[in-house]
Design a protein around this motif. Sequence first.
Motif, PDB file in Angstrom:
ATOM      1  N   THR A   1       0.890  -1.161   0.076  1.00 33.50           N
ATOM      2  CA  THR A   1      -0.053   0.199  -0.124  1.00 33.50           C
ATOM      3  C   THR A   1       1.048   1.323   0.133  1.00 33.50           C
ATOM      4  O   THR A   1       0.348   2.478   0.054  1.00 33.50           O
ATOM      5  CB  THR A   1      -0.972  -0.144   1.252  1.00 33.50           C
ATOM      6  OG1 THR A   1      -0.213  -0.319   2.402  1.00 33.50           O
ATOM      7  CG2 THR A   1      -2.063  -1.032   1.058  1.00 33.50           C
ATOM      8  N   ARG A  40       2.008   7.284   7.473  1.00 33.87           N
ATOM      9  CA  ARG A  40       1.268   6.297   6.781  1.00 33.87           C
ATOM     10  C   ARG A  40       2.112   5.066   6.539  1.00 33.87           C
ATOM     11  O   ARG A  40       1.556   3.735   6.632  1.00 33.87           O
ATOM     12  CB  ARG A  40       0.812   6.807   5.369  1.00 33.87           C
ATOM     13  CG  ARG A  40      -0.390   6.048   4.720  1.00 33.87           C
ATOM     14  CD  ARG A  40       0.106   4.853   4.000  1.00 33.87           C
ATOM     15  NE  ARG A  40      -0.777   3.943   3.630  1.00 33.87           N
ATOM     16  CZ  ARG A  40      -1.364   2.805   4.276  1.00 33.87           C
ATOM     17  NH1 ARG A  40      -0.708   2.521   5.561  1.00 33.87           N
ATOM     18  NH2 ARG A  40      -2.367   1.949   4.016  1.00 33.87           N
ATOM     19  N   ASN A  74       1.430  11.695   3.123  1.00 36.67           N
ATOM     20  CA  ASN A  74       1.682  10.310   3.746  1.00 36.67           C
ATOM     21  C   ASN A  74       0.720  10.253   4.831  1.00 36.67           C
ATOM     22  O   ASN A  74       1.383  10.269   6.032  1.00 36.67           O
ATOM     23  CB  ASN A  74       2.985  10.292   4.029  1.00 36.67           C
ATOM     24  CG  ASN A  74       3.480   8.708   4.137  1.00 36.67           C
ATOM     25  OD1 ASN A  74       3.859   8.340   5.223  1.00 36.67           O
ATOM     26  ND2 ASN A  74       3.090   7.964   3.245  1.00 36.67           N
ATOM     27  N   ASN A  88       1.825   6.575  -1.998  1.00 44.88           N
ATOM     28  CA  ASN A  88       1.239   6.986  -0.941  1.00 44.88           C
ATOM     29  C   ASN A  88       2.062   8.174  -0.213  1.00 44.88           C
ATOM     30  O   ASN A  88       1.766   8.723   0.881  1.00 44.88           O
ATOM     31  CB  ASN A  88       0.924   5.904   0.285  1.00 44.88           C
ATOM     32  CG  ASN A  88       2.414   5.424   0.955  1.00 44.88           C
ATOM     33  OD1 ASN A  88       3.381   5.961   0.550  1.00 44.88           O
ATOM     34  ND2 ASN A  88       2.492   4.497   1.862  1.00 44.88           N
ATOM     35  N   CYS A 127      -3.437  10.528  -0.501  1.00 41.77           N
ATOM     36  CA  CYS A 127      -4.255   9.844   0.832  1.00 41.77           C
ATOM     37  C   CYS A 127      -5.747   9.892   0.637  1.00 41.77           C
ATOM     38  O   CYS A 127      -6.515  10.773  -0.009  1.00 41.77           O
ATOM     39  CB  CYS A 127      -3.908  10.599   2.070  1.00 41.77           C
ATOM     40  SG  CYS A 127      -5.028  10.217   3.279  1.00 41.77           S
ATOM     41  N   LEU A 164      -2.922   2.645  -3.669  1.00 46.44           N
ATOM     42  CA  LEU A 164      -3.779   3.395  -2.892  1.00 46.44           C
ATOM     43  C   LEU A 164      -5.205   2.886  -3.099  1.00 46.44           C
ATOM     44  O   LEU A 164      -5.788   2.964  -4.252  1.00 46.44           O
ATOM     45  CB  LEU A 164      -3.594   4.972  -3.267  1.00 46.44           C
ATOM     46  CG  LEU A 164      -3.622   5.715  -2.175  1.00 46.44           C
ATOM     47  CD1 LEU A 164      -2.008   5.379  -1.383  1.00 46.44           C
ATOM     48  CD2 LEU A 164      -3.522   7.118  -2.320  1.00 46.44           C
TER      49      LEU A 164
END
Length: 311
Positions: free
Chosen positions: A139, A300, A246, A195, A199, A143
């Motif tokens: 991920t 993230r 992020n 990422n 987001c 996304l």
Amino acid sequence: MKQTTNSILMIRPVAFRMNEQTAVNNYYQKVLDGLLPATVNAKAQQEFDVFVEKLRAVGVDVTVVDDKEGSDTPDSIFPNNWISFHENGDVALYPMFAENRRLERREDILDTLEDKGFIIDNIMDYTSAEEDGFFLEGTGSLLLDRENGKAYCALSPRADEELFIEFCEDFEFTPVIFEAFHTVNKERKLIYHTNVMMCIGETFAVVCADCIDDKKERKMVLESLKGDEKEVVLITEDQLNNFAGNMLEVKGTDDRRYLVMSDSAYKSLTKKQIAQLEEHVTILSSNLDTIEACGGGSARCMMAEIFLPRE
């Protein structure tokens, strides 16, 4: 499928440092001059522990697993790149660009989650692509807009188009493919992970549209998000460099929605952007300066969302 979860996996580092193997295409990484490796790791551990504490304080279910002593895994603090957990009980394992990042994949972590009552039905293993030099880093590269069945991917040396399409076919996502760039020493270079510049929350998306140099691709991405009734909050490349892309939306106590980010990301946002985001979520930020500087990743990247069913 739900977009956000209350459960996340985090890996506490034991030998965190700047990973020379990833620095070749992650231009955010730096060596912190004058700091011994043990000091860098201790600072990262401190930032990690405070971050976990903040998440748990608002009711996020955080499973913390310690990295293994003696393994050369300086980036283990970023588990979202090698594994993802899905609502149907599937776990995906991803092919990693850096050889020492492949050492982060650990079966015992799956055992830990099963011991906590999570149900794992099937493992989708894409890691054999490493042998052919193709990568897709979880991920970080993908996304996922789970509710709308879309997967966004900025292609890069760490995000192969064919592998991405294979993932989308396996997990039944519609692919949204583009290239994203940032300026490094006055040159436009591909952004290594999607990422970093984007987001996706339940009702909003944060995007650095300026990174998508191709106007048609930029329009396609923005129209896709707006078509799914996401409020799009645009960030600048300067904000992206402070890790404002992020971020991750998670659920706390009573399903309260939180948008998790670093202090540097939060400080880079304008009052207007903060107000836009606070229409949707409560912002939770934490100091991740050492982790960001040496690791080139932020909040993230440190959280692998667990969507698995529970017993």
